[in-house]
Design an enzyme around this catalytic site. Structure first.
Site, PDB file in Angstrom:
ATOM      1  N   CYS A 204      -4.835   7.932   4.888  1.00  0.00           N
ATOM      2  CA  CYS A 204      -4.665   9.334   5.308  1.00  0.00           C
ATOM      3  C   CYS A 204      -3.976  10.146   4.215  1.00  0.00           C
ATOM      4  CB  CYS A 204      -3.776   9.470   6.542  1.00  0.00           C
ATOM      5  SG  CYS A 204      -3.961   8.204   7.747  1.00  0.00           S
ATOM      6  N   ASP A 205      -2.959   9.556   3.611  1.00  0.00           N
ATOM      7  CA  ASP A 205      -2.063  10.345   2.765  1.00  0.00           C
ATOM      8  C   ASP A 205      -2.131  10.000   1.277  1.00  0.00           C
ATOM      9  OD1 ASP A 205      -1.169  11.574   5.096  1.00  0.00           O
ATOM     10  OD2 ASP A 205       0.321  10.021   5.448  1.00  0.00           O
TER      11      ASP A 205
ATOM     12  N   CYS B 281       0.127   5.307   6.588  1.00  0.00           N
ATOM     13  CA  CYS B 281      -1.335   5.295   6.452  1.00  0.00           C
ATOM     14  C   CYS B 281      -1.755   5.760   5.067  1.00  0.00           C
ATOM     15  CB  CYS B 281      -1.948   6.188   7.529  1.00  0.00           C
ATOM     16  SG  CYS B 281      -3.736   6.252   7.401  1.00  0.00           S
TER      17      CYS B 281
END
Ligand code: NDP
Length: 316
Positions: A141-142, A138
């Site tokens: 997200c990261d 993701c």
């Protein structure tokens, strides 16, 4: 451990847009639904940042906020929302027996399956070795952790292009690792990728391993694997992102329901009805085609309406 089976009129499994929308409709129809949140409370949208295409939010909303709002709305009408992962199902006859965390059994007159889909990995031992240390499925997200660093994204579809473009806005250099000599993504996404100076597309490359002392420092690739001119290539990267598609979370239902070759639960055309009466499937677990938050929400709504009609026809 519970020894007594609990009986419910409507059990919803999953807490993405499909699950919570089913819960809103089912609780407003007095079905007293119980909802188990599953492995990823809030579903896939909790791993995205901005959602700009969910109707009703002209300025956009973050994925986690949207899911928190949907949860609150379901709770407001009395849905019994519980933490817990469903580990087994017996759909041989109604009421359907659903096992939670390998222990508790809930008997459900109607079941709405909204278990969604999960990101796929290549299956390399190094993906597990470096989990949380440079390997991610993701980018949104990261990605933040890789500002001004070098990263790679695996895949040639729209997701891979989207992730590569997102990462290109943060990272120094992005490699897009594509196993075929072309991208599968839509033309508009391809053009954006090709126009972005810090994205390098590595066509006909496969990843065979990762390396690094205390986290990912690079990837071992093979160009034109299996061909006479096969070539080993190493790239220096700090982050390795998978974007090779999703697997529907349908395994425990496969003995009872029809699924396609990928595992998507098959429903009766245009409805969330499965071949088992009183069992419905909504959202990404049953949708290989659209996979959008709003279509998931729509199918969750349909499933709750179907559950209500099924129960009233049976006089339950
Ligand atoms: P897709 O199935 O479309 O693409 C998966 C990609 O991963 C393909 O390029 C595939 O390669 C590659 N791949 C699969 N397995 C491996 C492997 N083991 N090793 C290397 N590469 C692999 O999935 P997406 O998640 O990209 O998209 C899913 C759906 O969602 C699509 O319909 C897409 O259009 C849609 N979508 C739309 C978006 C938008 O419009 N903004 C954004 C994101 C998704 P190969 O081509 O060789 O099979």
């Amino acid at each position: 451990m519970d020894t007594q089976n609990e009986k419910v009129r409507c059990l919803i499994i999953g807490s993405g847009p499909a699950g919570y929308t089913a819960a809103i409709y089912a609780s407003r129809a007095n079905l007293s639904p119980v909802l188990y949140e599953g492995i990823q409370p809030g579903g896939q949208l909790t791993t995205t940042t901005e959602v700009e295409n969910f109707p009703g939010y002209p300025d956009g909303i973050t994925g986690p906020e949207l899911m928190e709002d949907l949860k609150k709305q379901a709770a407001r009408f009395g849905t019994d929302i519980r933490r817990g992962i469903v580990t087994a199902a017996d759909l041989s006859k109604a009421p359907y027996k659903i096992t939670v965390e390998g222990e508790k059994v809930v008997e459900a007159e109607t079941l709405i399956i909204c278990t969604g889909a999960t990101a796929k990995y290549l299956g390399l031992p190094d993906e597990a070795k470096y989990a949380g240390m440079g390997v991610s499925a993701c980018a949104t997200c990261d990605g933040f952790f890789y500002r001004k660093k070098n990263v790679a994204v695996v895949g040639g579809g729209d997701t891979a292009c989207e992730e590569a473009l997102y990462l290109a806005s943060l990272a120094k250099q992005v490699y897009l690792i594509v196993r075929k000599p072309y991208l599968r993504a839509s033309k508009v996404m391809q053009e954006r990728v090709f126009k972005t100076p810090n994205i390098t597309v590595l066509f006909e490359h496969n990843t065979v391993g990762l390396f690094g002392e205390n986290g990912v420092e690079g990837a071992h690739l093979v160009k034109r694997k299996g061909e006479a001119d096969e070539e080993k290539v190493d790239i220096a990267i700090d982050g390795f992102f998978l974007a090779i598609g999703h697997k529907p979370n349908s395994d425990i239902f496969k003995p009872w329901l029809e699924t396609d070759e990928v595992g998507y639960i098959q429903t009766i055309e245009g409805t969330p009805r499965t071949k088992v009466a009183g069992v419905f499937a909504a959202g990404d677990v049953a949708d290989p085609r659209y996979r959008q938050a709003v279509t998931a929400a729509g199918s969750g709504c349909k499933a709750a309406i179907e559950a209500e009609r099924y129960l009233s026809e049976k006089g339950i």
